[in-house]
Design a protein around this motif. Structure first.
Motif, PDB file in Angstrom:
ATOM      1  N   ALA A  23     -13.812  12.714  -3.296  1.00 31.40           N
ATOM      2  CA  ALA A  23     -15.068  12.071  -2.874  1.00 31.40           C
ATOM      3  C   ALA A  23     -15.351  10.847  -3.737  1.00 31.40           C
ATOM      4  CB  ALA A  23     -16.217  13.076  -2.959  1.00 31.40           C
ATOM      5  N   GLN A  24     -15.045  10.950  -5.033  1.00 31.13           N
ATOM      6  CA  GLN A  24     -15.249   9.793  -5.934  1.00 31.13           C
ATOM      7  C   GLN A  24     -14.313   8.641  -5.556  1.00 31.13           C
ATOM      8  OE1 GLN A  24     -14.569  11.772  -9.656  1.00 31.13           O
ATOM      9  NE2 GLN A  24     -16.757  12.030 -10.051  1.00 31.13           N
ATOM     10  N   ALA A  25     -13.098   8.988  -5.096  1.00 32.30           N
ATOM     11  CA  ALA A  25     -12.121   7.951  -4.709  1.00 32.30           C
ATOM     12  C   ALA A  25     -12.579   7.203  -3.461  1.00 32.30           C
ATOM     13  CB  ALA A  25     -10.757   8.594  -4.471  1.00 32.30           C
ATOM     14  N   GLN A  26     -13.447   7.852  -2.691  1.00 32.52           N
ATOM     15  CA  GLN A  26     -13.941   7.219  -1.458  1.00 32.52           C
ATOM     16  C   GLN A  26     -15.167   6.336  -1.703  1.00 32.52           C
ATOM     17  OE1 GLN A  26     -13.950  10.999   0.818  1.00 32.52           O
ATOM     18  NE2 GLN A  26     -12.808   9.878   2.381  1.00 32.52           N
ATOM     19  N   MET A  27     -15.709   6.385  -2.919  1.00 35.68           N
ATOM     20  CA  MET A  27     -16.918   5.591  -3.222  1.00 35.68           C
ATOM     21  C   MET A  27     -16.515   4.170  -3.600  1.00 35.68           C
ATOM     22  SD  MET A  27     -18.897   8.629  -5.214  1.00 35.68           S
ATOM     23  CE  MET A  27     -20.416   7.786  -5.520  1.00 35.68           C
ATOM     24  N   ARG A  28     -16.049   3.425  -2.618  1.00 34.17           N
ATOM     25  CA  ARG A  28     -15.488   2.088  -2.866  1.00 34.17           C
ATOM     26  C   ARG A  28     -16.585   1.044  -2.768  1.00 34.17           C
ATOM     27  NH1 ARG A  28     -10.427   3.582  -3.385  1.00 34.17           N
ATOM     28  NH2 ARG A  28      -9.868   1.481  -3.986  1.00 34.17           N
ATOM     29  N   GLU A  29     -16.500   0.024  -3.613  1.00 35.03           N
ATOM     30  CA  GLU A  29     -17.541  -1.012  -3.670  1.00 35.03           C
ATOM     31  C   GLU A  29     -17.033  -2.390  -3.273  1.00 35.03           C
ATOM     32  OE1 GLU A  29     -19.879  -0.778  -7.363  1.00 35.03           O
ATOM     33  OE2 GLU A  29     -18.973   1.194  -7.640  1.00 35.03           O
ATOM     34  N   ALA A  30     -15.722  -2.631  -3.432  1.00 36.60           N
ATOM     35  CA  ALA A  30     -15.243  -3.998  -3.173  1.00 36.60           C
ATOM     36  C   ALA A  30     -13.777  -4.054  -2.720  1.00 36.60           C
ATOM     37  CB  ALA A  30     -15.431  -4.854  -4.425  1.00 36.60           C
ATOM     38  N   SER A  31     -13.266  -2.934  -2.212  1.00 39.44           N
ATOM     39  CA  SER A  31     -11.912  -2.929  -1.649  1.00 39.44           C
ATOM     40  C   SER A  31     -11.794  -1.681  -0.780  1.00 39.44           C
ATOM     41  CB  SER A  31     -10.854  -2.890  -2.758  1.00 39.44           C
ATOM     42  OG  SER A  31     -10.877  -1.640  -3.414  1.00 39.44           O
ATOM     43  N   GLU A  32     -10.782  -1.657   0.101  1.00 41.94           N
ATOM     44  CA  GLU A  32     -10.523  -0.443   0.867  1.00 41.94           C
ATOM     45  C   GLU A  32      -9.050  -0.093   0.706  1.00 41.94           C
ATOM     46  OE1 GLU A  32     -11.253   2.313   1.730  1.00 41.94           O
ATOM     47  OE2 GLU A  32     -12.032   2.402   3.773  1.00 41.94           O
ATOM     48  N   ALA A  33      -8.766   1.199   0.646  1.00 37.86           N
ATOM     49  CA  ALA A  33      -7.383   1.653   0.548  1.00 37.86           C
ATOM     50  C   ALA A  33      -6.975   2.219   1.891  1.00 37.86           C
ATOM     51  CB  ALA A  33      -7.266   2.704  -0.541  1.00 37.86           C
ATOM     52  N   LEU A  34      -5.698   2.072   2.248  1.00 40.28           N
ATOM     53  CA  LEU A  34      -5.268   2.602   3.547  1.00 40.28           C
ATOM     54  C   LEU A  34      -3.811   3.048   3.540  1.00 40.28           C
ATOM     55  CD1 LEU A  34      -3.531   0.138   5.116  1.00 40.28           C
ATOM     56  CD2 LEU A  34      -5.833  -0.766   5.345  1.00 40.28           C
ATOM     57  N   ILE A  35      -3.531   3.892   4.531  1.00 44.92           N
ATOM     58  CA  ILE A  35      -2.167   4.354   4.789  1.00 44.92           C
ATOM     59  C   ILE A  35      -1.724   3.639   6.054  1.00 44.92           C
ATOM     60  CG2 ILE A  35      -0.713   6.361   5.307  1.00 44.92           C
ATOM     61  CD1 ILE A  35      -3.167   8.015   4.067  1.00 44.92           C
ATOM     62  N   TRP A  36      -0.617   2.910   5.990  1.00 46.81           N
ATOM     63  CA  TRP A  36      -0.138   2.157   7.144  1.00 46.81           C
ATOM     64  C   TRP A  36       0.629   3.084   8.072  1.00 46.81           C
ATOM     65  CZ3 TRP A  36      -1.671  -1.948   9.327  1.00 46.81           C
ATOM     66  CH2 TRP A  36      -0.886  -2.573  10.300  1.00 46.81           C
ATOM     67  N   ARG A  37       0.327   3.050   9.379  1.00 44.67           N
ATOM     68  CA  ARG A  37       0.983   3.948  10.337  1.00 44.67           C
ATOM     69  C   ARG A  37       1.570   3.169  11.509  1.00 44.67           C
ATOM     70  NH1 ARG A  37      -0.308   8.845   8.473  1.00 44.67           N
ATOM     71  NH2 ARG A  37      -2.379   9.264   7.603  1.00 44.67           N
ATOM     72  N   ASP A  38       1.916   1.912  11.264  1.00 44.33           N
ATOM     73  CA  ASP A  38       2.399   1.064  12.345  1.00 44.33           C
ATOM     74  C   ASP A  38       3.709   0.404  11.907  1.00 44.33           C
ATOM     75  OD1 ASP A  38       2.358  -0.380  14.752  1.00 44.33           O
ATOM     76  OD2 ASP A  38       0.170  -0.563  14.660  1.00 44.33           O
ATOM     77  N   SER A  39       4.267  -0.443  12.764  1.00 48.45           N
ATOM     78  CA  SER A  39       5.574  -1.053  12.476  1.00 48.45           C
ATOM     79  C   SER A  39       5.445  -2.129  11.400  1.00 48.45           C
ATOM     80  CB  SER A  39       6.136  -1.681  13.743  1.00 48.45           C
ATOM     81  OG  SER A  39       5.337  -2.800  14.090  1.00 48.45           O
ATOM     82  N   GLU A  40       6.596  -2.546  10.903  1.00 50.79           N
ATOM     83  CA  GLU A  40       6.628  -3.602   9.906  1.00 50.79           C
ATOM     84  C   GLU A  40       6.174  -4.932  10.516  1.00 50.79           C
ATOM     85  OE1 GLU A  40       9.977  -5.128   6.833  1.00 50.79           O
ATOM     86  OE2 GLU A  40      10.042  -3.005   7.396  1.00 50.79           O
ATOM     87  N   ALA A  41       6.596  -5.168  11.767  1.00 52.12           N
ATOM     88  CA  ALA A  41       6.204  -6.413  12.449  1.00 52.12           C
ATOM     89  C   ALA A  41       4.680  -6.472  12.585  1.00 52.12           C
ATOM     90  CB  ALA A  41       6.857  -6.481  13.820  1.00 52.12           C
ATOM     91  N   GLN A  42       4.097  -5.342  12.958  1.00 54.61           N
ATOM     92  CA  GLN A  42       2.634  -5.271  13.076  1.00 54.61           C
ATOM     93  C   GLN A  42       1.964  -5.506  11.715  1.00 54.61           C
ATOM     94  OE1 GLN A  42       1.175  -5.636  16.037  1.00 54.61           O
ATOM     95  NE2 GLN A  42       0.127  -3.661  16.141  1.00 54.61           N
TER      96      GLN A  42
END
Ligand SMILES: [Mg+2]
Length: 267
Positions: free
Chosen positions: A134-153
């Motif tokens: 929950a603390q890792a989700q308390m973002r103030e100035a950036s977002e983290a993500l897991i990429w689930r699409d192609s390299e071209a995308q």
């Protein structure tokens, strides 16, 4: 080589550096942390973690109420001479970044942002406890993500973000979307000049990190420790002073100690 009696500042990444990549343990570095504390050498955390994650960790490490850099350099926390915390943001705030990402999701780019995950899902993916997730989700100035699409995308995605003044950088586990102006190096440069003015001292800096997102920080310190890591891409530094950069043979906090042993001479 610097000694413990010089005006030193240690700047450190957390995940995969001071903290073990798998277990998040820092205890193997305990004796070095104690030595730094005894000599009153500041230890500045410079991490992709959020302020909400860093503050309790600082308490565990015995460095509460000291400056730190969070969210890959998007946020710097300092303290006034009276000890009141001050937050400095080096670029766009979370609301703006999240807004752009949602629009790209609607344009059928496939990725999972931290904001899309429940705390339980976050805990499962990161191995963190639900409280820490929950603390890792308390973002103030950036977002983290897991990429689930192609390299071209992905290339298309980064171009569209760039048009909005945003950049995507690779951390140990996730991609981080943040303002193009923000990175660990820019945040550190700002913080060091702030501290040098405050203390009227020119500090010698030693930086430690294990991932490509640490490179801007490792370019800006006097001595760079590249900790052996699990990242797909290597840490590549442009600096030419080879004798001021050291690659450890050990991972995580063991590599962290190895790096300090290498650069800080016993006498
Ligand atoms: Mg790391």
């Amino acid at each position: 080589m610097p000694t413990l009696h010089d005006p030193l500042i240690i700047v450190t990444d957390l995940d995969g550096s001071l903290l073990d990549h798998h277990t998040y343990r820092w205890q193997p570095a305990k004796s070095w942390l104690k030595r730094l504390q005894q000599q009153a050498i500041p230890l500045i955390i410079c991490s992709s973690k959020t302020a909400a994650e860093i503050i309790p960790l600082q308490q565990q490490l015995g460095i509460a109420n000291t400056p730190f850099i969070a969210e890959n350099g998007a946020l710097v926390q300092t303290y006034t001479p009276h000890g009141e915390p001050e937050r400095h943001y080096t670029g766009k705030r979370y609301h703006d970044i999240h807004h752009h990402l949602m629009r790209l999701q609607q344009r059928s780019f496939h990725f999972t942002a931290f904001a899309d995950l429940s705390t339980e899902e976050m805990a499962r993916i990161t191995g963190l406890t639900p409280h820490n997730a929950a603390q890792a989700q308390m973002r103030e100035a950036s977002e983290a993500l897991i990429w689930r699409d192609s390299e071209a995308q992905f290339h298309h995605f980064t171009r569209l973000l760039a048009a909005k003044g945003l950049t995507v950088i690779q951390g140990g586990r996730f991609w981080h979307v943040m303002d193009q102006q923000s990175n660990k190096g820019a945040a550190l440069t700002w913080l060091l000049s702030h501290l040098q003015q405050r203390h009227n001292t020119v500090f010698t800096t030693i930086g430690l990190g294990d991932s490509p997102n640490d490179a801007p920080m490792l370019e800006h310190v006097d001595f760079a420790v590249i900790i052996k890591g699990y990242s797909q891409s290597p840490v590549i530094l442009q600096r030419q002073d080879r004798e001021h950069a050291y690659r450890t043979t050990q991972y995580g906090p063991d590599g962290w100690c190895e790096g300090l042993d290498y650069f800080i001479s016993a006498e």
